[in-house]
Design an enzyme around this catalytic site. Structure first.
Site, PDB file in Angstrom:
ATOM      1  N   LYS A  21       0.758  -1.189   0.042  1.00 14.49           N
ATOM      2  CA  LYS A  21       0.052   0.119   0.023  1.00 14.49           C
ATOM      3  C   LYS A  21       0.812   1.312   0.107  1.00 14.49           C
ATOM      4  O   LYS A  21       2.022   1.213   0.293  1.00 14.49           O
ATOM      5  CB  LYS A  21      -0.853  -0.155   1.078  1.00 14.49           C
ATOM      6  CG  LYS A  21      -1.641  -1.145   1.198  1.00 14.49           C
ATOM      7  CD  LYS A  21      -2.848  -1.278   2.468  1.00 14.49           C
ATOM      8  CE  LYS A  21      -3.623  -2.493   2.342  1.00 14.49           C
ATOM      9  NZ  LYS A  21      -4.496  -2.589   3.706  1.00 14.49           N
ATOM     10  N   TYR A  37     -12.027  -2.940  -3.002  1.00 16.26           N
ATOM     11  CA  TYR A  37     -12.763  -3.260  -1.732  1.00 16.26           C
ATOM     12  C   TYR A  37     -14.282  -3.153  -1.805  1.00 16.26           C
ATOM     13  O   TYR A  37     -14.710  -2.436  -0.846  1.00 16.26           O
ATOM     14  CB  TYR A  37     -12.238  -1.943  -0.998  1.00 16.26           C
ATOM     15  CG  TYR A  37     -10.579  -2.358  -0.510  1.00 16.26           C
ATOM     16  CD1 TYR A  37     -10.423  -3.222   0.470  1.00 16.26           C
ATOM     17  CD2 TYR A  37      -9.857  -1.045  -0.657  1.00 16.26           C
ATOM     18  CE1 TYR A  37      -9.185  -3.627   0.785  1.00 16.26           C
ATOM     19  CE2 TYR A  37      -8.248  -1.525  -0.236  1.00 16.26           C
ATOM     20  CZ  TYR A  37      -8.055  -2.555   0.271  1.00 16.26           C
ATOM     21  OH  TYR A  37      -6.802  -2.944   1.005  1.00 16.26           O
ATOM     22  N   PHE A  58     -15.245   2.913   7.894  1.00 14.53           N
ATOM     23  CA  PHE A  58     -13.961   3.026   7.698  1.00 14.53           C
ATOM     24  C   PHE A  58     -13.688   3.270   5.965  1.00 14.53           C
ATOM     25  O   PHE A  58     -12.427   3.490   5.646  1.00 14.53           O
ATOM     26  CB  PHE A  58     -12.798   2.170   8.298  1.00 14.53           C
ATOM     27  CG  PHE A  58     -13.011   0.868   7.914  1.00 14.53           C
ATOM     28  CD1 PHE A  58     -12.336   0.188   6.851  1.00 14.53           C
ATOM     29  CD2 PHE A  58     -13.679  -0.221   8.660  1.00 14.53           C
ATOM     30  CE1 PHE A  58     -12.610  -1.093   6.476  1.00 14.53           C
ATOM     31  CE2 PHE A  58     -13.902  -1.423   8.337  1.00 14.53           C
ATOM     32  CZ  PHE A  58     -13.180  -1.912   7.257  1.00 14.53           C
ATOM     33  N   ARG A  82      -1.459 -14.910   3.223  1.00 12.34           N
ATOM     34  CA  ARG A  82      -2.248 -14.203   4.706  1.00 12.34           C
ATOM     35  C   ARG A  82      -1.251 -14.535   6.033  1.00 12.34           C
ATOM     36  O   ARG A  82      -1.430 -13.365   6.564  1.00 12.34           O
ATOM     37  CB  ARG A  82      -3.568 -14.866   4.586  1.00 12.34           C
ATOM     38  CG  ARG A  82      -4.546 -14.421   3.427  1.00 12.34           C
ATOM     39  CD  ARG A  82      -5.165 -13.164   3.712  1.00 12.34           C
ATOM     40  NE  ARG A  82      -5.964 -12.665   4.742  1.00 12.34           N
ATOM     41  CZ  ARG A  82      -6.759 -11.563   5.126  1.00 12.34           C
ATOM     42  NH1 ARG A  82      -6.542 -10.843   3.848  1.00 12.34           N
ATOM     43  NH2 ARG A  82      -7.577 -11.442   5.731  1.00 12.34           N
ATOM     44  N   THR A  94      -5.125  -8.538  10.152  1.00 13.04           N
ATOM     45  CA  THR A  94      -5.613  -7.109   9.696  1.00 13.04           C
ATOM     46  C   THR A  94      -5.160  -6.206  10.637  1.00 13.04           C
ATOM     47  O   THR A  94      -4.604  -4.906  10.148  1.00 13.04           O
ATOM     48  CB  THR A  94      -7.078  -6.969   9.415  1.00 13.04           C
ATOM     49  OG1 THR A  94      -7.535  -8.134   8.583  1.00 13.04           O
ATOM     50  CG2 THR A  94      -7.543  -5.680   8.715  1.00 13.04           C
ATOM     51  N   ARG A 108       3.043  -7.561   8.875  1.00 11.44           N
ATOM     52  CA  ARG A 108       2.336  -6.510   9.663  1.00 11.44           C
ATOM     53  C   ARG A 108       2.981  -6.392  11.215  1.00 11.44           C
ATOM     54  O   ARG A 108       3.241  -5.276  11.848  1.00 11.44           O
ATOM     55  CB  ARG A 108       1.002  -6.545   9.717  1.00 11.44           C
ATOM     56  CG  ARG A 108       0.409  -6.320   8.390  1.00 11.44           C
ATOM     57  CD  ARG A 108      -1.151  -6.623   8.116  1.00 11.44           C
ATOM     58  NE  ARG A 108      -1.682  -6.225   7.025  1.00 11.44           N
ATOM     59  CZ  ARG A 108      -2.885  -6.947   6.515  1.00 11.44           C
ATOM     60  NH1 ARG A 108      -3.268  -7.624   6.963  1.00 11.44           N
ATOM     61  NH2 ARG A 108      -3.342  -6.282   5.390  1.00 11.44           N
ATOM     62  N   ASN A 143      -1.501  -0.454   7.338  1.00 12.63           N
ATOM     63  CA  ASN A 143      -1.206  -1.762   7.628  1.00 12.63           C
ATOM     64  C   ASN A 143      -0.200  -2.339   6.395  1.00 12.63           C
ATOM     65  O   ASN A 143      -0.163  -3.254   6.498  1.00 12.63           O
ATOM     66  CB  ASN A 143      -2.162  -2.598   7.916  1.00 12.63           C
ATOM     67  CG  ASN A 143      -3.170  -2.813   7.031  1.00 12.63           C
ATOM     68  OD1 ASN A 143      -2.992  -2.392   5.980  1.00 12.63           O
ATOM     69  ND2 ASN A 143      -4.165  -3.524   7.291  1.00 12.63           N
ATOM     70  N   HIS A 168      -1.519  -5.643   1.166  1.00 15.34           N
ATOM     71  CA  HIS A 168      -2.761  -6.540   1.083  1.00 15.34           C
ATOM     72  C   HIS A 168      -2.529  -7.737   0.646  1.00 15.34           C
ATOM     73  O   HIS A 168      -1.651  -7.950  -0.275  1.00 15.34           O
ATOM     74  CB  HIS A 168      -3.651  -5.668   0.099  1.00 15.34           C
ATOM     75  CG  HIS A 168      -4.573  -6.500  -0.723  1.00 15.34           C
ATOM     76  ND1 HIS A 168      -5.909  -6.512   0.186  1.00 15.34           N
ATOM     77  CD2 HIS A 168      -4.844  -7.474  -1.642  1.00 15.34           C
ATOM     78  CE1 HIS A 168      -6.652  -7.534  -0.601  1.00 15.34           C
ATOM     79  NE2 HIS A 168      -6.116  -7.988  -1.566  1.00 15.34           N
ATOM     80  N   GLU A 203      -9.264 -10.382  -7.856  1.00 17.12           N
ATOM     81  CA  GLU A 203      -8.393  -9.308  -7.836  1.00 17.12           C
ATOM     82  C   GLU A 203      -7.140  -9.401  -8.769  1.00 17.12           C
ATOM     83  O   GLU A 203      -6.873  -8.431  -9.246  1.00 17.12           O
ATOM     84  CB  GLU A 203      -7.846  -9.270  -6.427  1.00 17.12           C
ATOM     85  CG  GLU A 203      -8.865  -9.063  -5.369  1.00 17.12           C
ATOM     86  CD  GLU A 203      -8.132  -9.333  -3.758  1.00 17.12           C
ATOM     87  OE1 GLU A 203      -7.147  -9.728  -3.899  1.00 17.12           O
ATOM     88  OE2 GLU A 203      -9.222  -9.243  -3.074  1.00 17.12           O
TER      89      GLU A 203
HETATM   90  P1  DAT Z   1      -7.406  -7.444   5.235  1.00 18.60           P
HETATM   91  O1  DAT Z   1      -6.671  -6.289   4.615  1.00 18.60           O
HETATM   92  O2  DAT Z   1      -6.385  -8.128   6.221  1.00 18.60           O
HETATM   93  O3  DAT Z   1      -7.824  -8.416   4.384  1.00 18.60           O
HETATM   94  P2  DAT Z   1      -9.962  -6.272   5.223  1.00 18.60           P
HETATM   95  O4  DAT Z   1     -10.322  -6.932   3.916  1.00 18.60           O
HETATM   96  O5  DAT Z   1     -10.974  -6.822   6.426  1.00 18.60           O
HETATM   97  O6  DAT Z   1      -8.525  -6.846   6.056  1.00 18.60           O
HETATM   98  O7  DAT Z   1      -9.925  -4.918   5.495  1.00 18.60           O
HETATM   99  C1  DAT Z   1      -9.432  -4.148   4.291  1.00 18.60           C
HETATM  100  C2  DAT Z   1      -8.311  -3.049   4.992  1.00 18.60           C
HETATM  101  O8  DAT Z   1      -9.564  -2.007   5.580  1.00 18.60           O
HETATM  102  C3  DAT Z   1      -7.538  -3.536   5.932  1.00 18.60           C
HETATM  103  O9  DAT Z   1      -6.172  -3.731   5.525  1.00 18.60           O
HETATM  104  C4  DAT Z   1      -7.339  -2.091   6.594  1.00 18.60           C
HETATM  105  C5  DAT Z   1      -8.878  -1.497   6.584  1.00 18.60           C
HETATM  106  N1  DAT Z   1      -9.669  -1.844   7.827  1.00 18.60           N
HETATM  107  C6  DAT Z   1     -10.468  -3.009   8.002  1.00 18.60           C
HETATM  108  N2  DAT Z   1     -10.901  -3.187   9.219  1.00 18.60           N
HETATM  109  C7  DAT Z   1     -10.863  -1.836   9.560  1.00 18.60           C
HETATM  110  C8  DAT Z   1     -11.196  -1.149  10.918  1.00 18.60           C
HETATM  111  N3  DAT Z   1     -12.036  -1.776  11.830  1.00 18.60           N
HETATM  112  N4  DAT Z   1     -10.677   0.179  10.981  1.00 18.60           N
HETATM  113  C9  DAT Z   1     -10.053   0.771   9.984  1.00 18.60           C
HETATM  114  N5  DAT Z   1      -9.559   0.208   8.911  1.00 18.60           N
HETATM  115  C10 DAT Z   1     -10.031  -1.068   8.871  1.00 18.60           C
HETATM  116 MG    MG Z   2      -9.330  -8.220   2.716  1.00 16.11          MG
END
Ligand code: DAT
Ligand code: MG
Length: 150
Positions: free
Chosen positions: A11, A51, A59, A87, A93, A104, A114, A117, A128
């Site tokens: 990112k 996303y 968020f 992963r 996450t 991470r 973080n 991805h 994707e």
């Molecule tokens: P990941 O990136 O581990 O697959 P995700 O797909 O649930 O997680 O979410 C995508 C991104 O969105 C994640 O990397 C960071 C952000 N995100 C997820 N949960 C969040 C939260 N509770 N508050 C803020 N940002 C969040």
């Molecule tokens: Mg995800």
């Protein structure tokens, strides 16, 4: 048998912090095969598609703004179990919940920064990869394959 693939993306914060090489190194060292790599500034439309499942989350606007803040480096890695293992290599996450030794867990602190991805299933990886690499990935064979797989 078709090889499993995953979409891994550094990112904007990870790119600015110079962590692209760290991410690549871990997947290379593990034995996975790099079949696509690009740096780009994604459009809002591309990110909203990527996303799409998170559109209703509070968020979401902050996530899109973060992802628009600079270029990303996207890549496709291929190999046995690469989606689940990728992963695990990334960590949780929430970086604070990530074990040291994960990307991470070693390089970041807050969920909104973080740094990386990774696709969460074989199905989302397929979507994707098609979204980020519409022209496809690079098919090639490696002579070292026999040193990695039994
Ligand atoms: P990941 O990136 O581990 O697959 P995700 O797909 O649930 O997680 O979410 C995508 C991104 O969105 C994640 O990397 C960071 C952000 N995100 C997820 N949960 C969040 C939260 N509770 N508050 C803020 N940002 C969040
Ligand atoms: Mg995800």
């Amino acid at each position: 048998m078709a090889q499993e693939r995953t979409y891994i993306m550094v990112k904007p914060d990870g790119v600015e912090r110079g962590l692209v090489g760290e991410v690549i190194k871990r997947f290379e060292n593990r034995g996975y095969k790099l079949v696509a790599l690009q740096q780009l500034r994604p459009s809002r439309e591309l990110l909203e598609q990527h996303y799409g499942d998170l559109k209703t989350k509070g968020f979401f606007p902050a996530l899109i703004a973060y992802m628009l803040s600079g270029p990303v480096v996207g890549m496709v890695w291929e190999g046995k179990g690469v989606v689940v293992t990728g992963r695990k290599m990334l960590g949780e996450t929430n970086p604070l919940a990530s074990a040291p030794g994960t990307i991470r867990g070693d390089y970041c602190i807050d969920v909104g920064k973080n740094i990386c991805h990774g696709s969460d299933s074989v199905e989302s990886a397929k979507k994707e990869i098609a979204l980020w690499f519409p022209a496809g990935v690079n098919e090639y064979t490696r002579s070292i394959e026999k040193l990695i797989y039994e």
